[in-house]
Scaffold this motif. Structure first.
Motif, PDB file in Angstrom:
ATOM      1  N   SER A 335      40.328  92.293   6.712  1.00  0.00           N
ATOM      2  CA  SER A 335      40.227  91.556   7.964  1.00  0.00           C
ATOM      3  C   SER A 335      40.504  90.094   7.637  1.00  0.00           C
ATOM      4  O   SER A 335      39.606  89.250   7.682  1.00  0.00           O
ATOM      5  CB  SER A 335      38.834  91.726   8.597  1.00  0.00           C
ATOM      6  OG  SER A 335      38.626  93.046   9.021  1.00  0.00           O
ATOM      7  N   GLY A 336      41.756  89.814   7.301  1.00  0.00           N
ATOM      8  CA  GLY A 336      42.114  88.491   6.807  1.00  0.00           C
ATOM      9  C   GLY A 336      41.792  87.376   7.772  1.00  0.00           C
ATOM     10  O   GLY A 336      41.494  86.255   7.361  1.00  0.00           O
ATOM     11  N   GLY A 337      41.836  87.657   9.077  1.00  0.00           N
ATOM     12  CA  GLY A 337      41.551  86.631  10.061  1.00  0.00           C
ATOM     13  C   GLY A 337      40.089  86.244  10.135  1.00  0.00           C
ATOM     14  O   GLY A 337      39.745  85.268  10.801  1.00  0.00           O
ATOM     15  N   LEU A 338      39.215  87.012   9.491  1.00  0.00           N
ATOM     16  CA  LEU A 338      37.779  86.709   9.502  1.00  0.00           C
ATOM     17  C   LEU A 338      37.303  86.185   8.161  1.00  0.00           C
ATOM     18  O   LEU A 338      36.100  86.043   7.941  1.00  0.00           O
ATOM     19  CB  LEU A 338      36.964  87.959   9.880  1.00  0.00           C
ATOM     20  CG  LEU A 338      37.337  88.651  11.195  1.00  0.00           C
ATOM     21  CD1 LEU A 338      36.350  89.775  11.498  1.00  0.00           C
ATOM     22  CD2 LEU A 338      37.381  87.661  12.355  1.00  0.00           C
ATOM     23  N   ARG A 339      38.226  85.873   7.265  1.00  0.00           N
ATOM     24  CA  ARG A 339      37.849  85.406   5.928  1.00  0.00           C
ATOM     25  C   ARG A 339      37.933  83.883   5.864  1.00  0.00           C
ATOM     26  O   ARG A 339      38.762  83.315   5.172  1.00  0.00           O
ATOM     27  CB  ARG A 339      38.765  86.025   4.861  1.00  0.00           C
ATOM     28  CG  ARG A 339      38.633  87.528   4.717  1.00  0.00           C
ATOM     29  CD  ARG A 339      39.320  88.032   3.452  1.00  0.00           C
ATOM     30  NE  ARG A 339      40.742  87.769   3.407  1.00  0.00           N
ATOM     31  CZ  ARG A 339      41.688  88.701   3.392  1.00  0.00           C
ATOM     32  NH1 ARG A 339      41.352  89.978   3.434  1.00  0.00           N
ATOM     33  NH2 ARG A 339      42.958  88.371   3.329  1.00  0.00           N
TER      34      ARG A 339
END
Length: 456
Positions: A335-339
């Protein structure tokens, strides 16, 4: 009651103003190196002045220029859909609605602010925009927006996502953008990180440092930086999501939702849906607003509210936000957008004011929820969006336990057609849950222990 499965608005019904939560939730100022509030002039090398004006505005309603309205109308208004098949699958008395932001050209909510930022940069005479991207949604969206306006676009993509999601890079290239893995040898910040940590998976904090460095070092002064989340003007542009949703709920026959849910990384899609409803909460409505984040990057649920930089190289001002520490390197979950180590200052301020509930979720539960959604409603959601779906299913099951017919609305922030590697790992049993240990959180807090502290 409108028996339709989905409700659209006409082009004429699209909101013509953005809503600015900064008018209703006081926020402490960003600080410069001297711990004094920053001035617009201090931001001028990074952003065009028309964007800076929006960033610092406390006006409640800001007009959307006609040219931006025309670009938004390529895919907006987006539909609000009743998830009846999902409701039946979990046997809940709750009514579940989702705002389908996956219908944009880039497949997510990100173009809502990308076209606005690109347009304002173009008006200011800027010819090249640099940015970072985590999962690739923002880089794709800004490449698309720059292609509409004839601007160059340079994207620094977090290395682990660059490796996991090659098709996102191809999307950027198709729209004329240039994408490189971050950290890269192209900047001082990138070279320093690579020298110390050659095998690092990268982070949004590093990619932001690289993108800002390239913008401010342009000898011609024709480059500026654009951010896809976190800052006030991004939250402002995204508010069109919630404003449309409010009108669509009326057409469904609903007075207001009981629960509003969005996944939260930097805060953009969550704020886009939630902020117009928080305006209603401020004015007396009883609405539960839920921000869903990963246990591997628990910014809202475990990180302190503090002043911190938005990037590793400390090129951004000190911002009042929930932060794990600007040097934090997140686990390479899908979930790259939440990292991201920090949360938008406006979202953080709303949490501090008691308007938002936060929940941290494991990625197995989120993928399980996303697959249930795909098998009932048909759309394969982005891994980020799966966090919102998992939180929605929890709320729907709670409604069943309580025997209440609640109205739940969540933001389907993007589709997952470019994220199938994560689904493959889940379906093959190779996806692992990871909860960030407190000792790791405490270690990263060392970088902010001497920062100024906001009033609580």
């Amino acid at each position: 009651m409108n028996a339709s499965k989905k409700v659209f608005l006409s082009d004429a019904e699209m909101p013509r103003q953005w809503y600015n939560l900064a008018a209703d939730v006081p926020m402490q100022p960003h600080l410069g190196p001297d711990s004094q509030p920053i001035t617009p002039e201090m931001l001028a090398p990074v952003f065009p002045m028309n964007i800076i004006d929006q960033e610092m505005s406390t006006e409640r309603w800001i007009d959307i220029p006609d040219e931006i309205m025309g670009m938004l109308a390529r895919w907006r208004p987006t539909p609000l859909v009743r998830a009846t098949a999902l409701e039946a699958a979990i046997d809940t008395p709750a009514k579940i609605y989702y705002k389908n932001e996956s219908v944009s050209p880039a497949g997510s909510h990100k173009p809502n602010t990308a076209v606005a930022q690109a347009w304002y940069n173009k008006q200011f005479g800027i010819k090249r925009i640099t940015t970072e991207t985590g999962a690739g949604q923002w880089g794709s969206a800004l490449s698309f927006a720059c292609s509409l306006l004839g601007l160059e676009c340079k994207v620094f993509m977090v290395r682990v996502s660059f490796d996991q999601k090659p098709f996102r890079k191809m999307m950027m290239q198709t729209w004329g953008g240039t994408c490189v893995p971050s950290p890269s040898p192209e900047t001082n910040a990138g070279r320093q990180i690579l020298q110390e940590f050659p095998d690092t998976p990268g982070s949004l904090g590093i990619a932001i440092s690289e993108a800002i460095e390239q913008a401010v070092t342009d000898p011609k002064g024709e480059t500026r930086y654009a951010l896809g989340s976190v800052l006030n003007h991004v939250m402002l542009h995204q508010s069109i999501i919630g404003l449309e949703t409010k009108e669509q709920l009326k057409k469904f026959g609903e007075r207001q939702p009981d629960v509003v849910i969005g996944c939260a990384g930097g805060g953009s899609n969550f704020a886009g849906l939630a902020f117009p409803f928080i305006h209603d909460v401020i004015n007396g409505d009883k609405i539960k607003v839920v921000a869903a984040e990963p246990t591997s990057c628990p910014t809202l649920t475990k990180a302190p509210f503090t002043y911190d930089h938005g990037d590793v190289a400390k090129m951004t001002p000190l911002m009042p936000m929930h932060s794990l520490g600007h040097t934090f390197i997140p686990a390479p979950i899908h979930s790259g957008g939440l990292r991201y180590h920090g949360m938008a200052p406006l979202v953080s301020a709303a949490v501090q004011a008691g308007f938002i509930d936060a929940v941290a979720l494991h990625q197995k539960e989120c993928f399980e929820s996303g697959i249930l959604f795909a098998r009932t409603e048909g759309i394969i959601p982005a891994p980020e969006t799966n966090h919102a779906i998992a939180a929605t299913i929890r709320e729907a099951k709670l409604a069943k336990e309580e025997g209440k017919e609640k109205v739940i609305v969540f933001n389907l922030s993007g589709h997952g057609m470019m994220d199938l590697l994560g689904y493959e790992k889940y379906l093959s049993g190779n996806l692992e849950d990871y909860e960030l240990p407190m000792e790791v959180i405490e270690r990263y807090q060392n970088v902010i222990k001497n920062h100024p502290q906001p009033t609580q």
